[in-house]
Design a protein around this motif. Structure first.
Motif, PDB file in Angstrom:
ATOM      1  N   LEU A 220       0.849  -1.111  -0.089  1.00 37.06           N
ATOM      2  CA  LEU A 220       0.021  -0.066   0.082  1.00 37.06           C
ATOM      3  C   LEU A 220       0.932   1.310  -0.230  1.00 37.06           C
ATOM      4  O   LEU A 220       0.531   2.092  -0.619  1.00 37.06           O
ATOM      5  CB  LEU A 220      -1.059   0.043   1.218  1.00 37.06           C
ATOM      6  CG  LEU A 220      -1.860   1.162   1.340  1.00 37.06           C
ATOM      7  CD1 LEU A 220      -2.858   1.265   0.009  1.00 37.06           C
ATOM      8  CD2 LEU A 220      -2.875   0.914   2.547  1.00 37.06           C
ATOM      9  N   SER A 221       2.099   1.213   0.687  1.00 34.80           N
ATOM     10  CA  SER A 221       2.958   2.109   0.778  1.00 34.80           C
ATOM     11  C   SER A 221       3.408   2.625  -0.404  1.00 34.80           C
ATOM     12  O   SER A 221       3.554   3.845  -1.003  1.00 34.80           O
ATOM     13  CB  SER A 221       3.954   2.322   1.905  1.00 34.80           C
ATOM     14  OG  SER A 221       4.957   2.892   1.828  1.00 34.80           O
ATOM     15  N   VAL A 222       4.020   1.514  -1.467  1.00 37.41           N
ATOM     16  CA  VAL A 222       4.578   1.796  -2.621  1.00 37.41           C
ATOM     17  C   VAL A 222       3.523   2.304  -3.443  1.00 37.41           C
ATOM     18  O   VAL A 222       3.690   3.170  -4.343  1.00 37.41           O
ATOM     19  CB  VAL A 222       5.144   0.309  -3.016  1.00 37.41           C
ATOM     20  CG1 VAL A 222       5.400   0.329  -4.403  1.00 37.41           C
ATOM     21  CG2 VAL A 222       6.267  -0.239  -2.458  1.00 37.41           C
ATOM     22  N   VAL A 223       2.197   1.557  -3.492  1.00 38.51           N
ATOM     23  CA  VAL A 223       1.049   2.089  -4.485  1.00 38.51           C
ATOM     24  C   VAL A 223       0.673   3.865  -4.123  1.00 38.51           C
ATOM     25  O   VAL A 223       0.734   4.490  -5.097  1.00 38.51           O
ATOM     26  CB  VAL A 223      -0.041   1.403  -4.327  1.00 38.51           C
ATOM     27  CG1 VAL A 223      -1.521   2.075  -4.875  1.00 38.51           C
ATOM     28  CG2 VAL A 223       0.144   0.127  -4.845  1.00 38.51           C
ATOM     29  N   GLU A 224       0.781   4.131  -3.067  1.00 38.40           N
ATOM     30  CA  GLU A 224       0.676   5.743  -2.256  1.00 38.40           C
ATOM     31  C   GLU A 224       1.651   6.598  -3.022  1.00 38.40           C
ATOM     32  O   GLU A 224       1.458   7.496  -3.415  1.00 38.40           O
ATOM     33  CB  GLU A 224       0.406   5.674  -1.057  1.00 38.40           C
ATOM     34  CG  GLU A 224      -1.015   5.011  -0.558  1.00 38.40           C
ATOM     35  CD  GLU A 224      -1.108   4.954   1.032  1.00 38.40           C
ATOM     36  OE1 GLU A 224      -0.003   5.471   1.809  1.00 38.40           O
ATOM     37  OE2 GLU A 224      -2.149   5.049   1.429  1.00 38.40           O
ATOM     38  N   SER A 225       2.983   5.652  -2.818  1.00 36.85           N
ATOM     39  CA  SER A 225       4.183   6.789  -3.332  1.00 36.85           C
ATOM     40  C   SER A 225       4.038   6.811  -4.933  1.00 36.85           C
ATOM     41  O   SER A 225       4.285   7.703  -5.306  1.00 36.85           O
ATOM     42  CB  SER A 225       5.349   5.798  -3.074  1.00 36.85           C
ATOM     43  OG  SER A 225       6.450   6.594  -3.633  1.00 36.85           O
ATOM     44  N   TYR A 226       3.677   5.677  -5.727  1.00 38.72           N
ATOM     45  CA  TYR A 226       3.456   5.993  -7.126  1.00 38.72           C
ATOM     46  C   TYR A 226       2.324   6.850  -7.402  1.00 38.72           C
ATOM     47  O   TYR A 226       2.409   7.661  -8.243  1.00 38.72           O
ATOM     48  CB  TYR A 226       3.325   4.690  -7.921  1.00 38.72           C
ATOM     49  CG  TYR A 226       4.441   3.596  -7.893  1.00 38.72           C
ATOM     50  CD1 TYR A 226       5.804   4.092  -8.566  1.00 38.72           C
ATOM     51  CD2 TYR A 226       4.434   2.391  -7.659  1.00 38.72           C
ATOM     52  CE1 TYR A 226       6.745   3.482  -8.519  1.00 38.72           C
ATOM     53  CE2 TYR A 226       5.764   1.771  -7.821  1.00 38.72           C
ATOM     54  CZ  TYR A 226       6.614   2.254  -8.148  1.00 38.72           C
ATOM     55  OH  TYR A 226       7.918   1.517  -8.333  1.00 38.72           O
TER      56      TYR A 226
END
Length: 93
Positions: A5-11
């Motif tokens: 989720l953190s990676v998706v939010e970053s992208y």
């Protein structure tokens, strides 16, 4: 799951920032074509523009997004459902 989720939010944040850096006319075409999944013809009709203008703005907008997001030039955006956009194979034949 939390890391994903953190990676998706970053992208998501990177893409939002890159989209906001596009000129408004390019951003409108890119968002309608790739976010709203409209065909080139639908975007042209909605914005009351010639199809060629929509294709030019979409091409320039995606090229600028690649540069802003530091994607390699040969990396295509996600496949578009429109039959209006030729594939590289179709374009070169």
């Amino acid at each position: 799951a939390r890391r994903a989720l953190s990676v998706v939010e970053s992208y998501d944040e990177m893409l939002t920032t890159a989209l906001s850096a596009l000129p408004a006319k390019q951003r409108a075409v890119v968002v309608l074509a790739y976010v709203e999944d409209l065909s080139i013809s639908q975007v042209a009709a909605l914005l009351d523009l010639p199809v060629g203008t929509v294709k030019s703005r979409l091409s320039r907008g995606t090229a600028r997004l690649r540069k802003l997001l530091q994607l390699p030039p040969d990396r295509d955006p996600p496949a578009h459902s429109s039959a209006d956009i030729p594939t590289r194979t179709e374009a070169s034949t």
